[in-house]
Design a protein around this motif. Structure first.
Motif, PDB file in Angstrom:
ATOM      1  N   GLY A   1       2.675   8.515  -1.583  1.00 44.28           N
ATOM      2  CA  GLY A   1       3.631   8.035  -2.580  1.00 44.28           C
ATOM      3  C   GLY A   1       4.644   7.047  -2.052  1.00 44.28           C
ATOM      4  O   GLY A   1       5.386   6.448  -2.820  1.00 44.28           O
ATOM      5  N   ASN A   2       4.708   6.853  -0.746  1.00 43.93           N
ATOM      6  CA  ASN A   2       5.678   5.905  -0.170  1.00 43.93           C
ATOM      7  C   ASN A   2       4.992   4.589   0.169  1.00 43.93           C
ATOM      8  O   ASN A   2       3.865   4.581   0.653  1.00 43.93           O
ATOM      9  CB  ASN A   2       6.306   6.484   1.109  1.00 43.93           C
ATOM     10  CG  ASN A   2       7.103   7.732   0.813  1.00 43.93           C
ATOM     11  OD1 ASN A   2       7.803   7.801  -0.189  1.00 43.93           O
ATOM     12  ND2 ASN A   2       6.971   8.735   1.658  1.00 43.93           N
ATOM     13  N   ILE A   3       5.727   3.503  -0.059  1.00 44.71           N
ATOM     14  CA  ILE A   3       5.125   2.197   0.222  1.00 44.71           C
ATOM     15  C   ILE A   3       5.294   1.831   1.689  1.00 44.71           C
ATOM     16  O   ILE A   3       6.194   2.327   2.360  1.00 44.71           O
ATOM     17  CB  ILE A   3       5.733   1.093  -0.658  1.00 44.71           C
ATOM     18  CG1 ILE A   3       7.229   0.931  -0.364  1.00 44.71           C
ATOM     19  CG2 ILE A   3       5.505   1.383  -2.114  1.00 44.71           C
ATOM     20  CD1 ILE A   3       7.814  -0.349  -0.943  1.00 44.71           C
ATOM     21  N   PHE A   4       4.415   0.967   2.163  1.00 46.90           N
ATOM     22  CA  PHE A   4       4.577   0.381   3.493  1.00 46.90           C
ATOM     23  C   PHE A   4       4.053  -1.053   3.443  1.00 46.90           C
ATOM     24  O   PHE A   4       3.359  -1.419   2.487  1.00 46.90           O
ATOM     25  CB  PHE A   4       3.908   1.236   4.576  1.00 46.90           C
ATOM     26  CG  PHE A   4       2.426   1.436   4.423  1.00 46.90           C
ATOM     27  CD1 PHE A   4       1.528   0.551   4.977  1.00 46.90           C
ATOM     28  CD2 PHE A   4       1.936   2.515   3.720  1.00 46.90           C
ATOM     29  CE1 PHE A   4       0.177   0.731   4.837  1.00 46.90           C
ATOM     30  CE2 PHE A   4       0.585   2.718   3.575  1.00 46.90           C
ATOM     31  CZ  PHE A   4      -0.306   1.817   4.134  1.00 46.90           C
ATOM     32  N   PRO A   5       4.392  -1.883   4.431  1.00 44.99           N
ATOM     33  CA  PRO A   5       4.055  -3.299   4.291  1.00 44.99           C
ATOM     34  C   PRO A   5       2.578  -3.609   4.540  1.00 44.99           C
ATOM     35  O   PRO A   5       1.916  -2.931   5.332  1.00 44.99           O
ATOM     36  CB  PRO A   5       4.923  -3.973   5.359  1.00 44.99           C
ATOM     37  CG  PRO A   5       5.356  -2.908   6.281  1.00 44.99           C
ATOM     38  CD  PRO A   5       5.233  -1.599   5.592  1.00 44.99           C
ATOM     39  N   ALA A   6       2.115  -4.623   3.849  1.00 47.32           N
ATOM     40  CA  ALA A   6       0.814  -5.216   4.161  1.00 47.32           C
ATOM     41  C   ALA A   6       1.063  -6.698   4.403  1.00 47.32           C
ATOM     42  O   ALA A   6       1.880  -7.308   3.718  1.00 47.32           O
ATOM     43  CB  ALA A   6      -0.158  -5.018   3.008  1.00 47.32           C
ATOM     44  N   THR A   7       0.411  -7.255   5.374  1.00 44.33           N
ATOM     45  CA  THR A   7       0.665  -8.634   5.765  1.00 44.33           C
ATOM     46  C   THR A   7      -0.466  -9.537   5.314  1.00 44.33           C
ATOM     47  O   THR A   7      -1.636  -9.208   5.531  1.00 44.33           O
ATOM     48  CB  THR A   7       0.804  -8.724   7.298  1.00 44.33           C
ATOM     49  OG1 THR A   7       1.810  -7.820   7.711  1.00 44.33           O
ATOM     50  CG2 THR A   7       1.168 -10.134   7.731  1.00 44.33           C
ATOM     51  N   GLU A   8      -0.112 -10.676   4.730  1.00 42.77           N
ATOM     52  CA  GLU A   8      -1.143 -11.633   4.350  1.00 42.77           C
ATOM     53  C   GLU A   8      -1.588 -12.419   5.574  1.00 42.77           C
ATOM     54  O   GLU A   8      -0.748 -12.869   6.369  1.00 42.77           O
ATOM     55  CB  GLU A   8      -0.607 -12.603   3.297  1.00 42.77           C
ATOM     56  CG  GLU A   8      -1.715 -13.480   2.725  1.00 42.77           C
ATOM     57  CD  GLU A   8      -1.202 -14.745   2.074  1.00 42.77           C
ATOM     58  OE1 GLU A   8      -0.017 -14.802   1.721  1.00 42.77           O
ATOM     59  OE2 GLU A   8      -1.999 -15.688   1.942  1.00 42.77           O
ATOM     60  N   ILE A   9      -2.883 -12.541   5.741  1.00 42.80           N
ATOM     61  CA  ILE A   9      -3.411 -13.343   6.844  1.00 42.80           C
ATOM     62  C   ILE A   9      -4.368 -14.391   6.280  1.00 42.80           C
ATOM     63  O   ILE A   9      -4.821 -14.268   5.141  1.00 42.80           O
ATOM     64  CB  ILE A   9      -4.136 -12.469   7.904  1.00 42.80           C
ATOM     65  CG1 ILE A   9      -5.286 -11.670   7.272  1.00 42.80           C
ATOM     66  CG2 ILE A   9      -3.155 -11.532   8.579  1.00 42.80           C
ATOM     67  CD1 ILE A   9      -6.106 -10.916   8.294  1.00 42.80           C
ATOM     68  N   ASN A  10      -4.644 -15.396   7.088  1.00 43.55           N
ATOM     69  CA  ASN A  10      -5.555 -16.448   6.658  1.00 43.55           C
ATOM     70  C   ASN A  10      -6.983 -16.093   7.024  1.00 43.55           C
ATOM     71  O   ASN A  10      -7.228 -15.232   7.879  1.00 43.55           O
ATOM     72  CB  ASN A  10      -5.160 -17.779   7.308  1.00 43.55           C
ATOM     73  CG  ASN A  10      -3.836 -18.291   6.774  1.00 43.55           C
ATOM     74  OD1 ASN A  10      -3.543 -18.121   5.592  1.00 43.55           O
ATOM     75  ND2 ASN A  10      -3.034 -18.880   7.631  1.00 43.55           N
TER      76      ASN A  10
ATOM     77  N   PRO B   1       0.850  -1.201   0.000  1.00 49.69           N
ATOM     78  CA  PRO B   1       0.000   0.000   0.000  1.00 49.69           C
ATOM     79  C   PRO B   1       0.881   1.244   0.000  1.00 49.69           C
ATOM     80  O   PRO B   1       2.041   1.195   0.414  1.00 49.69           O
ATOM     81  CB  PRO B   1      -0.774  -0.123   1.318  1.00 49.69           C
ATOM     82  CG  PRO B   1      -0.672  -1.559   1.699  1.00 49.69           C
ATOM     83  CD  PRO B   1       0.643  -2.023   1.181  1.00 49.69           C
ATOM     84  N   LYS B   2       0.303   2.341  -0.461  1.00 47.82           N
ATOM     85  CA  LYS B   2       1.075   3.581  -0.535  1.00 47.82           C
ATOM     86  C   LYS B   2       0.390   4.667   0.279  1.00 47.82           C
ATOM     87  O   LYS B   2      -0.846   4.765   0.281  1.00 47.82           O
ATOM     88  CB  LYS B   2       1.158   4.068  -1.983  1.00 47.82           C
ATOM     89  CG  LYS B   2       2.032   3.235  -2.875  1.00 47.82           C
ATOM     90  CD  LYS B   2       2.048   3.853  -4.266  1.00 47.82           C
ATOM     91  CE  LYS B   2       2.595   2.882  -5.284  1.00 47.82           C
ATOM     92  NZ  LYS B   2       2.347   3.324  -6.646  1.00 47.82           N
ATOM     93  N   ALA B   3       1.229   5.451   0.940  1.00 45.15           N
ATOM     94  CA  ALA B   3       0.733   6.649   1.619  1.00 45.15           C
ATOM     95  C   ALA B   3       1.656   7.783   1.223  1.00 45.15           C
ATOM     96  O   ALA B   3       2.866   7.673   1.409  1.00 45.15           O
ATOM     97  CB  ALA B   3       0.734   6.457   3.132  1.00 45.15           C
TER      98      ALA B   3
END
Lengths: 205, 221
Positions: free
Chosen positions: B91-100, B87-89
């Motif tokens: 213009g800068n990216i940050f992590p997104a975590t995959e969950i089940n 995801p971007k905020a």
């Protein structure tokens, strides 16, 4: 040390230098635990300072100043103002370092035990002004009648600091605070799933 | 880029196709289609293992600017395997975590991990053939994924003389893979050809070749 660096140092230590989105411990987990760890380090350094120097001050670089706060004057209660951010819950409300107005009046904190004598104090000690915090509301006693703005200096609650804010840790206590965090998270599964594809995780033979 | 005609010729040389049977261009193209997906899957499974695999998938792992709308992102049409979403905020990216799926309700109600775009706490899971995000907001993101292989094809043109019949191969679409994967494709094609023709030798040779080459690729250097 700023909060963001503290968080990532703990994360790196826990994950053995690997930072990826599969890590079981996430930045938000560490952020949640920073406040207890920092408060612990603050209290430790506070008592060490008292023991060695008799000094009850905290390093003033951690103070946050809030100026021109509106004073509310309810009809049937004491005047008060609202702190825009929470403060560190130190004993004796020392998270609020001082309250002052634009006329060089510095307000005196009142303890629980003082409250029963507030009527006596305010009449005997004319010219002395008092404050009494209750949550983020700070009551003012002996407030000059024309005063409508006030300033407060507090050590802001670590939970309310951003990643770019400096943490209120005295020099020399950083490592202890980091180790407290690392110890808390040690034992959690560090890289539980191999949702990505490196097949280097603990559940893959 | 792997030359599909070269692959065809090599396959025939090794398998002695001329004496073990006949397969037309559709058979070949179908096998090639299967082989491409098979190899893409093997490589995707090992994508982060070493540089050799990353290089092998270099034509297929791509990033795309996407828009998440109300917490949902439709997979691109050429999507094969997702790797990351950033995801971007500002213009800068940050992590997104995959969950089940069985973690979604816990995350949504957690005081520590509660999804919050402002705090850069974003999670995603897969449901209804879409990326679903927590929180269900709208934001821009970068999607990194492995795209499907483009089918490679060959055309066989028949011609005859008085004494002989000939097939002349011409390439329609070459394989968009690095040339160092030529052998892996050859072995994979031989394995499938061997199975089709009930030719144990070709089948075993292809299978052995696949094992050897994938082992080489996935062994950490």
């Amino acid at each position: 040390m700023i909060k963001g660096i503290f968080t990532d140092l703990v994360l790196l230590k826990i994950n053995g230098g690997i930072m990826n989105t599969e890590s079981a411990v996430k930045r938000e987990d560490i952020r949640a635990y920073i406040a207890p760890a920092i408060n612990w380090a603050m209290m430790k350094s506070y008592y060490l300072n008292i023991q060695s120097e008799g000094n009850r001050d905290f390093p003033s670089q951690f103070y946050g100043t809030f100026n021109d706060l509106d004073i509310v004057r309810p009809a049937s209660a004491r005047p008060y103002f609202i702190l825009p951010k929470g403060y560190v819950p130190l004993p004796s409300n020392q998270g609020i370092r001082y309250v002052t107005d634009g006329c060089d009046n510095t307000y005196t904190p009142l303890q629980d035990s003082d409250m029963a004598l507030i009527n006596y104090y305010s009449k005997q000690l004319t010219g002395v002004h008092f404050y009494r915090p209750s949550g983020n509301q700070v009551q003012l006693i002996g407030l000059p009648k024309l005063m409508n703005k006030i300033s407060a200096v507090v050590i802001v609650d670590v939970d309310q600091l951003t990643d770019d804010d400096i943490l209120p840790i005295q020099a020399g206590q950083e490592v202890d605070a980091i180790n407290v965090c690392v110890e808390f998270f040690t034992g959690q599964r560090q890289l539980p799933g191999d949702k990505l594809n490196n097949k280097a995780d603990i559940n893959v033979a | 880029m792997i030359d599909v005609v070269k692959l065809y010729n090599r396959q025939n040389e090794v398998s002695k196709n001329g004496t073990t049977g006949y397969s037309d261009q559709d058979d070949f193209n179908d096998r090639l289609y299967v082989a491409q997906f098979e190899i893409a899957e093997i490589l995707c499974d090992n994508y982060e293992r070493n540089q050799k695999v990353k290089d092998a998938l270099s034509e297929h792992v791509i990033s795309a600017d996407v828009s998440v709308v109300s917490g949902q992102l439709t997979k691109p049409t050429d999507y094969l395997r997702g790797f990351e979403v950033w995801p971007k905020a500002s213009g800068n990216i940050f992590p997104a975590t995959e969950i089940n799926i069985n973690e979604v309700s816990m995350y949504a109600t957690s005081y520590v991990r509660k999804p919050d775009l402002a705090k850069k706490q974003v999670y995603y899971y897969f449901l209804n053939n879409k990326y679903n995000f927590l929180p269900g907001s709208s934001f821009d993101a970068t999607l990194v994924y492995c795209k499907k292989p483009v089918p490679a094809t060959i055309t066989l043109t028949e011609s005859s003389t008085d004494n002989s019949d000939f097939l002349t191969p011409t390439g329609g679409t070459n394989l968009a893979w690095p040339e160092n994967l030529f052998n892996l494709f050859l072995y994979s094609m031989l394995e499938k050809l061997g199975m089709e023709m009930k030719d144990n030798l070709v089948y075993e040779y292809g299978l052995l070749g696949i094992q050897l080459t994938t082992n080489k690729l996935t062994t950490t250097a």
